[in-house]
Design an enzyme around this catalytic site. Sequence first.
Site, PDB file in Angstrom:
ATOM      1  N   GLU A   1     -63.611  -3.247 -40.538  1.00 25.35           N
ATOM      2  CA  GLU A   1     -62.393  -2.564 -40.088  1.00 25.35           C
ATOM      3  C   GLU A   1     -62.116  -2.798 -38.605  1.00 25.35           C
ATOM      4  O   GLU A   1     -60.973  -3.009 -38.218  1.00 25.35           O
ATOM      5  CB  GLU A   1     -62.468  -1.057 -40.361  1.00 25.35           C
ATOM      6  CG  GLU A   1     -62.309  -0.673 -41.814  1.00 25.35           C
ATOM      7  CD  GLU A   1     -60.894  -0.859 -42.348  1.00 25.35           C
ATOM      8  OE1 GLU A   1     -59.967  -1.231 -41.594  1.00 25.35           O
ATOM      9  OE2 GLU A   1     -60.711  -0.629 -43.558  1.00 25.35           O
TER      10      GLU A   1
ATOM     11  N   ASP B   1     -53.342   1.966 -37.929  1.00 18.54           N
ATOM     12  CA  ASP B   1     -54.748   2.320 -38.129  1.00 18.54           C
ATOM     13  C   ASP B   1     -55.422   2.378 -36.767  1.00 18.54           C
ATOM     14  O   ASP B   1     -55.225   1.483 -35.938  1.00 18.54           O
ATOM     15  CB  ASP B   1     -55.448   1.293 -39.008  1.00 18.54           C
ATOM     16  CG  ASP B   1     -54.839   1.200 -40.394  1.00 18.54           C
ATOM     17  OD1 ASP B   1     -54.300   2.209 -40.872  1.00 18.54           O
ATOM     18  OD2 ASP B   1     -54.911   0.117 -40.991  1.00 18.54           O
TER      19      ASP B   1
END
Length: 143
Positions: free
Chosen positions: A50, A67
């Site tokens: 991520e 995000d």
Amino acid sequence: MKIPVFLLLLALANAKVFQRCEWARVLKARGMDGYRGISLADWVCLSKWESQYNTNAINHNTDGSTDYGIFQINSRWWCNDDRIPTRNACNIKCSALQTDDVTVAINCAKRVVSDPQGIRAWVAWNRHCQNRDLSAYIAGCGL
């Protein structure tokens, strides 16, 4: 013009890029190993894919959401960045996910996995970690 540059530098000064084993130790110390049945190696793998263990990571999505942080927590569902309508299920500002104090990020990640989707909420975990041997993510860490 000088103020935005100062704010950018201030934000970068509060960010941290963890080393793999350092991050694994932090996660273990914060009770993430086995949390909701999720292994420490799963958390380390998820964070690697991520954010590359970067607390200041940011990614803009095609739906207008963003995000944030080491877990890449989404603004549409979990935090408020004052840019789009949000559920803000973690009840936090998204900027709180981008500091070197990972307490807020870890608490929000715990909230994410408490939903029925669990760790499958993260696309990177589905693509890179699910049903794989993840032992290398904590190998040599002395855990």
